[in-house]
Design an enzyme around this catalytic site. Structure first.
Site, short mmCIF file in Angstrom:
data_model
loop_
_atom_site.label_atom_id
_atom_site.label_comp_id
_atom_site.label_asym_id
_atom_site.label_seq_id
_atom_site.Cartn_x
_atom_site.Cartn_y
_atom_site.Cartn_z
N CYS A 131 0.85 -1.18 0.00
CA CYS A 131 0.00 0.00 0.00
C CYS A 131 0.89 1.23 0.00
O CYS A 131 1.89 1.29 0.73
CB CYS A 131 -0.91 0.00 1.23
SG CYS A 131 -1.98 1.45 1.36
N HIS A 173 -9.05 -3.42 -2.52
CA HIS A 173 -8.10 -2.63 -1.75
C HIS A 173 -8.51 -1.16 -1.72
O HIS A 173 -8.53 -0.53 -0.64
CB HIS A 173 -6.71 -2.80 -2.38
CG HIS A 173 -5.61 -2.08 -1.67
ND1 HIS A 173 -4.56 -2.73 -1.06
CD2 HIS A 173 -5.37 -0.76 -1.47
CE1 HIS A 173 -3.73 -1.86 -0.52
NE2 HIS A 173 -4.20 -0.64 -0.76
N GLU A 174 -8.83 -0.60 -2.89
CA GLU A 174 -9.14 0.83 -2.94
C GLU A 174 -10.51 1.13 -2.34
O GLU A 174 -10.68 2.17 -1.68
CB GLU A 174 -9.05 1.34 -4.39
CG GLU A 174 -7.68 1.20 -5.01
CD GLU A 174 -6.57 1.85 -4.19
OE1 GLU A 174 -6.84 2.86 -3.51
OE2 GLU A 174 -5.44 1.32 -4.20
N HIS A 177 -10.19 1.36 1.35
CA HIS A 177 -9.64 2.64 1.80
C HIS A 177 -10.75 3.64 2.12
O HIS A 177 -10.65 4.42 3.08
CB HIS A 177 -8.75 3.25 0.71
CG HIS A 177 -7.29 2.96 0.89
ND1 HIS A 177 -6.59 3.27 2.03
CD2 HIS A 177 -6.39 2.41 0.04
CE1 HIS A 177 -5.32 2.91 1.89
NE2 HIS A 177 -5.17 2.40 0.69
#
Length: 221
Positions: A131, A173-174, A177
């Site tokens: 990351c 993953h994004e 976030h």
């Protein structure tokens, strides 16, 4: 189960101020690192807090920062803006064997607003990932192999799209976030490695050597 993150305390005025500060800077902004509260807050859904031209400029800026890092995705909170906005793109040349094992194919540039994903099927995949907000580290994360992403385009149109393999990993993953979740929250912590140790010991298409040596995700009989 990953605990829910608190909502961002940013007001619309504070979001506007943060965006305008980014857009007026003469240099690319630094990527916010782990420990900053904005990365642990549930970003606010985009509903027109900034003008269309500002949104376009912010997306272009995020793409430039992502390329400069370099990375395959960047979320607005990583620039200190708690809006549900992320950019994705994967055009890196990768080892053909790794591309096959990881099911990694090129991903054209894609900005997404207010994304949500859900798994398609029950298959999972475990690979090292890193990351841009946890510089210098990598760890193995088990993620859904295939997901359906529902999101809005920068023009405000609703959209949905299926992703599989490495593209699905980037999407998860994004999107995480934007909900205050970092990959280490989902990681096999015994696999946590510095970039130098990963490059020296575990840089192979799969995770077999690392799993055996670091004792995580034991093989089922």
């Amino acid at each position: 189960m990953t605990p829910a993150s608190p909502p961002t305390p940013f007001s619309t005025a504070q979001i506007q101020e943060a965006v305008q500060e980014l857009l007026s800077a003469e240099t690319l902004p630094p990527i916010v690192q782990a420990g900053h509260p904005v990365l642990r807050q549930h970003a606010v859904a985009f509903n027109g807090q900034i003008r269309a031209d500002e949104l376009e400029q912010l997306i272009n800026l995020m793409r430039r920062v992502m390329h400069e890092a370099p990375g395959v995705g960047l979320a607005a909170p990583q620039l200190g803006v708690p809006l549900q906005l992320a950019v994705l793109e994967d055009q890196f040349d990768v080892d053909p064997e790794a591309a096959v094992v990881r099911n990694r194919t090129p991903l054209d540039f894609l900005p997404i607003l207010n994304p949500r994903y859900r798994p398609l099927g029950t298959d999972n995949a475990a690979f090292f990932e890193g990351c841009l907000s946890l510089s210098g580290l990598q760890a193995v994360v088990v993620r859904h192999e295939q997901v359906l992403l529902e999101f809005e385009t920068p023009g405000g149109a609703p959209a949905e799209r299926e992703f599989r393999g490495w593209q699905a990993r980037i999407v998860q993953h994004e999107t995480d976030h934007l909900h205050g979740i970092l990959y280490v929250d989902r990681a096999e912590l015994r696999s946590l490695s510095s970039n130098a140790e990963y490059a020296a010991r575990w840089a192979e298409p799969g995770i077999g050597k690392a799993r055996a040596a670091l004792d995580f995700l034991p093989e089922r009989p």
